[in-house]
Design an enzyme around this catalytic site. Structure first.
Site, PDB file in Angstrom:
ATOM      1  N   LYS A   1      44.034  35.969  42.105  1.00  0.00           N
ATOM      2  CA  LYS A   1      42.660  36.495  42.092  1.00  0.00           C
ATOM      3  C   LYS A   1      41.915  35.952  40.867  1.00  0.00           C
ATOM      4  O   LYS A   1      42.129  34.814  40.469  1.00  0.00           O
ATOM      5  CB  LYS A   1      42.677  38.026  42.128  1.00  0.00           C
ATOM      6  CG  LYS A   1      43.629  38.575  43.203  1.00  0.00           C
ATOM      7  CD  LYS A   1      43.428  40.023  43.470  1.00  0.00           C
ATOM      8  CE  LYS A   1      44.511  40.522  44.385  1.00  0.00           C
ATOM      9  NZ  LYS A   1      44.139  41.684  45.148  1.00  0.00           N
TER      10      LYS A   1
ATOM     11  N   ASN B   1      48.666  35.257  44.983  1.00  0.00           N
ATOM     12  CA  ASN B   1      47.213  35.207  44.812  1.00  0.00           C
ATOM     13  C   ASN B   1      46.873  35.803  43.449  1.00  0.00           C
ATOM     14  O   ASN B   1      46.954  37.012  43.267  1.00  0.00           O
ATOM     15  CB  ASN B   1      46.541  36.006  45.938  1.00  0.00           C
ATOM     16  CG  ASN B   1      45.039  36.112  45.747  1.00  0.00           C
ATOM     17  OD1 ASN B   1      44.444  35.365  44.969  1.00  0.00           O
ATOM     18  ND2 ASN B   1      44.420  37.043  46.456  1.00  0.00           N
TER      19      ASN B   1
ATOM     20  N   GLY C   1      46.320  46.181  46.494  1.00  0.00           N
ATOM     21  CA  GLY C   1      46.048  46.642  45.133  1.00  0.00           C
ATOM     22  C   GLY C   1      46.083  48.147  44.967  1.00  0.00           C
ATOM     23  O   GLY C   1      45.626  48.683  43.960  1.00  0.00           O
TER      24      GLY C   1
ATOM     25  N   GLU D   1      38.900  40.602  50.053  1.00  0.00           N
ATOM     26  CA  GLU D   1      37.907  40.737  48.972  1.00  0.00           C
ATOM     27  C   GLU D   1      36.712  39.825  49.227  1.00  0.00           C
ATOM     28  O   GLU D   1      35.579  40.148  48.858  1.00  0.00           O
ATOM     29  CB  GLU D   1      38.590  40.455  47.620  1.00  0.00           C
ATOM     30  CG  GLU D   1      39.513  41.606  47.240  1.00  0.00           C
ATOM     31  CD  GLU D   1      40.675  41.242  46.340  1.00  0.00           C
ATOM     32  OE1 GLU D   1      40.667  40.158  45.731  1.00  0.00           O
ATOM     33  OE2 GLU D   1      41.616  42.064  46.251  1.00  0.00           O
TER      34      GLU D   1
ATOM     35  N   HIS E   1      40.193  36.173  52.686  1.00  0.00           N
ATOM     36  CA  HIS E   1      40.802  37.310  51.999  1.00  0.00           C
ATOM     37  C   HIS E   1      39.860  38.516  52.112  1.00  0.00           C
ATOM     38  O   HIS E   1      38.643  38.373  52.100  1.00  0.00           O
ATOM     39  CB  HIS E   1      41.059  36.952  50.530  1.00  0.00           C
ATOM     40  CG  HIS E   1      41.892  37.971  49.821  1.00  0.00           C
ATOM     41  ND1 HIS E   1      41.362  39.140  49.324  1.00  0.00           N
ATOM     42  CD2 HIS E   1      43.219  38.007  49.550  1.00  0.00           C
ATOM     43  CE1 HIS E   1      42.339  39.850  48.775  1.00  0.00           C
ATOM     44  NE2 HIS E   1      43.469  39.185  48.898  1.00  0.00           N
TER      45      HIS E   1
ATOM     46  N   GLU F   1      47.069  41.534  56.068  1.00  0.00           N
ATOM     47  CA  GLU F   1      46.870  42.306  54.845  1.00  0.00           C
ATOM     48  C   GLU F   1      46.024  43.540  55.155  1.00  0.00           C
ATOM     49  O   GLU F   1      44.775  43.462  55.142  1.00  0.00           O
ATOM     50  CB  GLU F   1      46.168  41.462  53.788  1.00  0.00           C
ATOM     51  CG  GLU F   1      46.945  40.251  53.357  1.00  0.00           C
ATOM     52  CD  GLU F   1      46.595  39.861  51.930  1.00  0.00           C
ATOM     53  OE1 GLU F   1      47.511  39.817  51.099  1.00  0.00           O
ATOM     54  OE2 GLU F   1      45.409  39.631  51.645  1.00  0.00           O
TER      55      GLU F   1
ATOM     56  N   SER G   1      50.406  45.201  48.296  1.00  0.00           N
ATOM     57  CA  SER G   1      51.302  45.885  47.358  1.00  0.00           C
ATOM     58  C   SER G   1      52.779  45.514  47.563  1.00  0.00           C
ATOM     59  O   SER G   1      53.650  46.379  47.465  1.00  0.00           O
ATOM     60  CB  SER G   1      51.096  47.407  47.424  1.00  0.00           C
ATOM     61  OG  SER G   1      49.779  47.740  47.041  1.00  0.00           O
TER      62      SER G   1
END
Ligand code: PEP
Length: 231
Positions: free
Chosen positions: A8, A6, A159, A85, A83, A153, A189
């Protein structure tokens, strides 16, 4: 095994260089999820290419969105959905995630749908409840569709450099699989030095990689760890 990168909202590596580097890695479905502007270059480089999100309507007044037929017209094979985010910063709900997933699958795209708990939810012992709610929403909309993959996740691991232990990942993956029997990737990560131990776990079917997918060598090293894990 499946390893998805990904990118991003980053430019990411050169698609042609990446395609050449991962071409001979056996037994791994290597996927890239670049920003929209790079989808075509990735497809043309021969990479299996997914979008980072997809809308449920084919067209309409939905500024900033993209539809399943539009992605298919570019040669895109699938999409991430849900996701953290998107959930955290853009208010996407479990219902939105289910609608996006269902529409994409119906249109013929493959989907990696993301689930995972926040630090606060884990600390409050709510991980199982949160995962059940998130997975049930997807399951009720789509069932165990053969083009559907889930990604576990944990939000606190994305991150941050904090990775779930292999045991903790295995426990969450086993729960998720008991709710919906599809492949489950681990994300949070993942790096070349922790990929092998995570992917050695029986319920971990691959990885969704953020930061480490921006570099050809580190992403390729994770793909190679995936290849070795089931050989
Ligand atoms: C992600 O963006 O899905 C992700 C897992 O990011 P990172 O690997 O950087 O934690």
């Amino acid at each position: 095994m499946i390893v998805a990168g990904n990118w991003k909202m980053f430019a990411g590596p050169d698609p042609a260089a990446l395609a050449q580097r991962v071409a001979d890695i056996d037994g791994v479905d290597v996927i890239v999820c670049p920003p929209y502007i790079s989808l075509t270059r990735c497809v043309e480089a021969g990479l299996t290419t997914y979008a980072q999100n997809v809308h449920w309507e084919d067209e309409g007044a939905f500024t900033g969105e993209i539809s399943p037929p539009m992605l298919l017209a570019l040669g895109v094979a699938g999409s991430l959905v849900g996701h953290s985010e998107r959930r955290q910063y853009f208010g996407e709900t479990d219902a939105d995630v289910a609608r996006r997933t269902e529409a994409a699958l119906e249109a013929g795209l493959r989907v990696i749908a993301c689930v995972g708990e926040t630090r606060e939810q884990r600390d409050a012992d709510d991980t199982e409840t949160v995962l059940r709610i998130q997975v049930d929403a997807i399951r009720d909309a789509c069932g165990a569709h053969e083009q559907l993959v889930l990604a576990y996740e944990p939000v606190w691991a994305i991150g941050t450099g904090l990775t779930a232990t292999p045991e903790l990942a295995e426990e969450a993956h086993a729960l998720i699989k008991s709710l919906l029997d599809v492949p489950v990737l681990y994300g949070g990560s993942v790096k070349p030095d922790n990929a092998a131990e995570l992917m050695a776990k029986p319920s971990v079917d691959g990885a969704l990689v953020g930061g480490a997918s921006l570099d050809v060598e580190s992403f390729a090293a994770i793909c190679e760890a995936a290849s070795r894990s089931r050989s």
